[in-house]
Design a protein around this motif. Structure first.
Motif, short mmCIF file in Angstrom:
data_model
loop_
_atom_site.label_atom_id
_atom_site.label_comp_id
_atom_site.label_asym_id
_atom_site.label_seq_id
_atom_site.Cartn_x
_atom_site.Cartn_y
_atom_site.Cartn_z
N SER A 26 41.53 49.44 50.49
CA SER A 26 41.60 48.65 49.25
C SER A 26 41.90 47.18 49.55
O SER A 26 41.29 46.27 48.98
N GLU A 30 39.51 43.99 48.78
CA GLU A 30 40.05 42.90 47.98
C GLU A 30 39.87 41.56 48.69
O GLU A 30 39.48 40.57 48.08
N ARG A 38 43.86 43.85 39.63
CA ARG A 38 45.17 44.34 40.09
C ARG A 38 44.94 45.57 40.96
O ARG A 38 44.46 46.60 40.50
N ARG A 39 45.30 45.45 42.24
CA ARG A 39 45.19 46.58 43.16
C ARG A 39 46.25 47.60 42.78
O ARG A 39 47.40 47.27 42.54
N GLN A 141 41.43 49.65 42.03
CA GLN A 141 41.58 48.32 41.44
C GLN A 141 41.33 48.41 39.94
O GLN A 141 40.37 49.06 39.51
N ALA A 144 39.40 44.33 37.25
CA ALA A 144 38.58 43.50 38.13
C ALA A 144 37.69 42.58 37.29
O ALA A 144 37.12 43.00 36.29
#
Length: 185
Positions: A26, A30, A38-39, A141, A144
């Protein structure tokens, strides 16, 4: 004080080593694609099998106990073998601000588990709110701002699935596993 809703769902629950590997994947995605969202925290990684719904608690019960009891009874009757699942691609859903990891190769054991769990829930009178079809994915995520134009390969993450869980989710709280069932013949 406002009551928080409970979201109940059955899921596959990765072990700690796999959670760490998913998190690293992840982070790499990103960095490379800057989704601007937001991860997800690694503690929240899961692959939903059957979604039971959102429920507002009543003062004397934090979640609908009869529904949970019936869901547990349904899960206890599931007969499925452990299976291998490989997370080897990343993507995003059109019209959604979610990025996910999934499998580019069919996983018959996963589809079998989804089907027999759904059948058992129906037999026990537990309504599900899952989509008509099964699109197995593990969200990495949220929110996004960029959509991934196509599904892309990622370094394979191998997962030996040996059990499934029933999860109670509340906003701003850790997920709470309220049942776990081993896969066996």
């Amino acid at each position: 004080m406002q009551s928080q809703s409970h979201r109940l769902f059955f899921a596959l629950w990765p072990g700690d080593d796999l959670r760490h590997a998913i998190d690293l994947t992840s982070v790499r995605l990103e960095r490379e694609f800057t989704p601007g969202g937001r991860r997800l925290d690694a503690a929240r990684f899961h692959l939903t099998l059957q979604f039971l719904g959102d429920f507002l608690p009543v003062p004397e019960a934090p979640a609908p106990e009869a529904l949970i009891d019936n869901a547990r009874a349904a899960a206890a009757q599931v007969i499925a073998l452990p299976f291998e699942l490989t997370l080897d691609c990343a993507g995003s859903f059109r019209g959604s601000r979610v990025w996910w990891l999934g499998t580019g190769t069919p996983a018959p054991g996963l589809h079998h588990l989804w089907q027999v769990l759904g059948d058992a829930l129906e037999q026990h009178g537990v309504p599900t709110r899952s989509a008509a079809g099964f699109s197995p994915h593990l969200t990495i995520q949220r929110n996004a701002r960029r959509h991934l134009a196509e599904t892309m390969p990622v370094a394979p993450l191998n997962w030996t699935v040996r059990d499934f869980v029933l999860v109670d989710s509340q906003s701003c709280h850790p997920y709470r596993i309220i049942g776990r069932w081993p896969l066996q013949a």
